[in-house]
Write an enzyme that holds these catalytic residues in place. Sequence first.
Site, PDB file in Angstrom:
ATOM      1  N   SER A 102      -9.993  -0.950   7.164  1.00 22.27           N
ATOM      2  CA  SER A 102      -9.392  -0.568   5.552  1.00 22.27           C
ATOM      3  C   SER A 102      -8.650  -1.759   5.005  1.00 22.27           C
ATOM      4  CB  SER A 102      -8.454   0.654   5.712  1.00 22.27           C
ATOM      5  OG  SER A 102      -9.198   1.740   5.837  1.00 22.27           O
ATOM      6  N   SER A 141      -9.849   1.660   2.887  1.00 19.72           N
ATOM      7  CA  SER A 141      -8.827   2.552   1.684  1.00 19.72           C
ATOM      8  C   SER A 141      -7.578   1.701   1.124  1.00 19.72           C
ATOM      9  CB  SER A 141      -8.125   3.547   2.689  1.00 19.72           C
ATOM     10  OG  SER A 141      -7.267   3.021   3.592  1.00 19.72           O
ATOM     11  N   LYS A 145       0.967  -1.134   0.119  1.00 20.95           N
ATOM     12  CA  LYS A 145       0.130  -0.113   0.044  1.00 20.95           C
ATOM     13  C   LYS A 145       0.932   1.186  -0.167  1.00 20.95           C
ATOM     14  CE  LYS A 145      -4.070   2.192   2.343  1.00 20.95           C
ATOM     15  NZ  LYS A 145      -4.968   1.800   3.624  1.00 20.95           N
TER      16      LYS A 145
END
Length: 497
Positions: free
Chosen positions: A196, A172, A97
């Site tokens: 997330s 996210s 990420k």
Amino acid sequence: MLLRQWAAVSVYQKLWSADMRLCEKNAAELSAMLREKKCSAAEILADAKQKISETEPAVNAFITVDENAENAAESVDKAIADGAALSPLAGIPVAVKDNISTKGLLTTCGSHMLDNYVPPYDAEVITRLRNAGAVILGKTNMDEFAMGSASDTSVYGAVRNPINSAFSAGGSSGGSAAAVRSCEAVLALGSDTGGSVRQPAAFCGIVGFKPTYGTVSRYGLVAFASSLEQIGSMGRTVEDAAMLHSVISGYDSKDAVSAKNYCFENLCGTADMNGIRVGIPVELLGENISDDVKNAVNSADELMERHGARISRISIPTLKYAVNSYYIISSAEASSNLARFDGVRFGHRAENCRTLAEMYEKSRSEGFGAEVRRRIMLGTFVLSEGAFDEYYKRAVLAAKSLSFGLSEVMNDCDVLLMPVYPTASLRLDEKVSPVQRYAADLCTVPANLSGMPAVSLPYGKNADGMPLAVQLMGAKFSDSRLLAIASAFEKIAGGEI
């Protein structure tokens, strides 16, 4: 983003199945194949990069692909040729990420504020992955500064669900989930502040694990809400997620809240559901949960019971305070953490500013998107004089009360079974207010407020063909047992997953 094309040739190629690409195999399978010399790390990487070139930008899972990843793959192949002992993750491509620092590799947080930022150091989790021989494939798209639930606030555009591009991949950590689901990556790291990792894993039909707070170092994770967020693992099976967690977890002196005595035992304990005590919070099966999701939880409940689990419906009244407490606390911490992005030391700096105050204001207004600005303003307000006692202090007390209530419940339960999200997925063209999206986090934020581990598991599909999922949550530091129970559920679910 430049994607290099690959045409790897190996004496081992004829040995692996022609009807399944290397990048489509699980980490455990690939690890075994490498040791048996049925493929090479270079071949696995080449196939993953080829898959990326075929899939992007339609899915939009990646912001950056590491053009130097071949060096790591070649090192693994040399170690194999030399007969060296290898970590189970050696040679396995891992997507990261884009809010986790990677030395020499762009780290943007999906924001214009950091669109040219290249960190001078690796996050601790990246150091551990590199030491284990894992191949860092690239950086994945995400909601800006991890603020969102649909990966649609990124300055690089929305991430699309690989199953159906009309739907969100979740947020996210949507880019990480989409990369694993589309077989662009075998494993992925995400960050979980309020769900997330688990929610995008649920939307994409993969496994997402949020560990106990403090068991994985946060050093090098760009801070959003420091007391809540935790780096988590994503894979296509529980075993894969556990393999990744086993490498990145453990004490780190550079993280002030790192747990000193934590030791992860990979999938230890139970091999079946017999005698497992399962609690189902009735507050999380209310009218705001869709019938599809309720049916998935009820079906999982019945399946566990048929295989010997002891099921009980429980009540945790303080769950009703979870969402409000979470958004007050997380926004307050975001306001403080993001104050460092001022256009002075790094990040975006506005041009043609006449005063220092004007530079601050313009740099932050231009660098941050609407959702980030909204949460900064909310956080600044709840920390202000007059509002601090009324909002922030009460939110912290409510979170502590919730954490105590969950700890009490776990004295009588091995795991809690609950939904991950009120619906199976979100359409990207669906108009939903920020408040509605915030309220939808009611099933995931309790694990972050309490610091408990939780795992999202795919379980069936809805009428649109989108994945359904259930969530298991355990007591603090029960990560090994939680994943063992999750693995047992994965096995009995069989064709349902």
